[in-house]
Scaffold this active site. Structure first.
Site, PDB file in Angstrom:
ATOM      1  N   TYR A  10      -1.719  -0.594   4.125  1.00  0.00           N
ATOM      2  CA  TYR A  10      -1.890  -1.164   2.794  1.00  0.00           C
ATOM      3  C   TYR A  10      -0.911  -2.306   2.539  1.00  0.00           C
ATOM      4  O   TYR A  10       0.288  -2.197   2.845  1.00  0.00           O
ATOM      5  CB  TYR A  10      -1.632  -0.103   1.711  1.00  0.00           C
ATOM      6  CG  TYR A  10      -2.478   1.130   1.807  1.00  0.00           C
ATOM      7  CD1 TYR A  10      -3.711   1.225   1.166  1.00  0.00           C
ATOM      8  CD2 TYR A  10      -2.039   2.238   2.539  1.00  0.00           C
ATOM      9  CE1 TYR A  10      -4.480   2.382   1.246  1.00  0.00           C
ATOM     10  CE2 TYR A  10      -2.798   3.395   2.628  1.00  0.00           C
ATOM     11  CZ  TYR A  10      -4.016   3.461   1.980  1.00  0.00           C
ATOM     12  OH  TYR A  10      -4.763   4.605   2.068  1.00  0.00           O
ATOM     13  N   ASP A  11      -1.419  -3.359   1.938  1.00  0.00           N
ATOM     14  CA  ASP A  11      -0.551  -4.331   1.294  1.00  0.00           C
ATOM     15  C   ASP A  11       0.081  -3.629   0.095  1.00  0.00           C
ATOM     16  O   ASP A  11      -0.423  -2.601  -0.366  1.00  0.00           O
ATOM     17  CB  ASP A  11      -1.390  -5.541   0.864  1.00  0.00           C
ATOM     18  CG  ASP A  11      -0.616  -6.506   0.006  1.00  0.00           C
ATOM     19  OD1 ASP A  11       0.460  -6.951   0.438  1.00  0.00           O
ATOM     20  OD2 ASP A  11      -1.085  -6.815  -1.107  1.00  0.00           O
ATOM     21  N   LEU A  12       1.145  -4.181  -0.445  1.00  0.00           N
ATOM     22  CA  LEU A  12       1.832  -3.531  -1.564  1.00  0.00           C
ATOM     23  C   LEU A  12       1.543  -4.229  -2.900  1.00  0.00           C
ATOM     24  O   LEU A  12       0.884  -3.677  -3.774  1.00  0.00           O
ATOM     25  CB  LEU A  12       3.337  -3.490  -1.290  1.00  0.00           C
ATOM     26  CG  LEU A  12       4.189  -2.681  -2.264  1.00  0.00           C
ATOM     27  CD1 LEU A  12       3.756  -1.218  -2.310  1.00  0.00           C
ATOM     28  CD2 LEU A  12       5.673  -2.790  -1.875  1.00  0.00           C
TER      29      LEU A  12
END
Length: 214
Positions: A10-12
Site C-alpha cells: 500500500y501507498d500511505l
C-alpha cells in the site's frame, strides 16, 4: 482460498491516510515562511504528492531547495505529532480482515521513515504490516519500480505478477506498471481516478475489501 496475489503493498498518503490536506498546508506554510508568500498553485503541489519530498522543490537551486526541504519537514512533523491526519473510513478494519485471510501486507511509501512512523504509531499501524519500505530504502523512487520490488523481496516474493500495489496517484500506478505488478486505485483518490485509469491498467476499488474480488 485461492489468491491471485501473494502480497498486497500500500501507498500511505492519500491511500490509507487522509494526509493530502495536511501536505498541502505544510507546503503553503513552508513557502510563506521562506519567501513570505506561496506562489505555487494547489494543483502544482498536488502533482508532486507520491514523489520524494526533494523532488517537490526541483525548480529551485540546490541551496534553496535544501532550505525548503528542512522547513517543510519541521512544519509537517509538527502537524503529524499533533495527530492531525486521519485514517480513511474503514481502513483499519479492512486491513485486519485481509490479514485474517492470510494476505501478507506492506507499506511502500515515498515518505521518509522519520515522518511516516509518527502517523503509523499514532494510528496503531507500526506493527500491523509484514514490511515497510520508506524513501531511504531504495536508490530509485516512484515511478521507478524499485520500491515495489524491494517491498516484495522483503517478504520473499519475486514473481511481480503476484504483487498488488494499492495507491491513489499517477506515481503509484506508474510504479506498479513498471514493476509488472497489479494495481488497485482507491476511489477516494484526490487525484482524478478517471485520468489515472485512462493511462494505466488497474482496478478501481471502493473499499480495501474489494481486493478479495480482484
Amino acid at each position: 482460498m485461492n489468491k491471485n496475489f501473494d502480497v498486497i503493498l500500500y501507498d500511505l498518503d492519500g491511500t490509507l491516510i487522509n494526509s493530502v490536506p495536511v501536505i498541502i498546508d505544510s507546503f503553503v506554510k513552508t513557502y510563506e515562511e521562506v519567501f513570505g508568500e506561496c506562489t505555487r498553485s494547489i494543483e502544482d503541489i498536488k502533482s508532486y504528492i507520491g514523489k520524494p519530498l526533494m523532488a517537490s522543490f526541483e525548480s529551485h537551486d540546490e541551496s534553496t531547495a535544501k532550505v525548503l526541504f528542512d522547513k517543510y519537514l519541521q512544519i509537517n512533523c509538527q502537524m503529524l505529532e499533533q495527530d492531525k491526519v486521519d485514517l480513511f473510513p474503514g481502513v483499519m478494519d479492512s486491513l485486519k480482515y485481509l490479514k485474517s485471510l492470510g494476505y501478507k501486507q506492506g507499506i511502500v511509501t515515498s515518505k521518509r521513515e522519520s515522518s511516516a512512523i509518527i502517523t503509523l504509531k499514532h494510528k496503531g499501524m507500526d506493527t500491523l504490516f509484514d514490511t515497510y519500505v520508506y524513501s531511504e530504502d531504495t536508490k530509485e523512487h516512484k515511478p521507478a519500480p524499485d520500491p515495489i520490488i524491494e517491498g516484495a523481496r522483503r517478504v520473499g516474493v519475486t514473481d511481480m505478477s503476484r504483487v498488488l500495489y494499492v495507491g491513489d496517484a499517477i506515481p503509484d500506478a506508474a510504479c506498479a506498471t513498471n514493476a509488472g505488478a497489479g494495481f488497485a486505485l482507491v476511489s477516494w483518490s484526490d487525484m482524478n481516478p478517471e485520468k489515472i485509469l485512462k493511462n494505466y491498467r488497474g482496478t478501481l476499488i471502493n473499499s480495501l475489501e474489494d481486493i478479495v474480488q480482484i
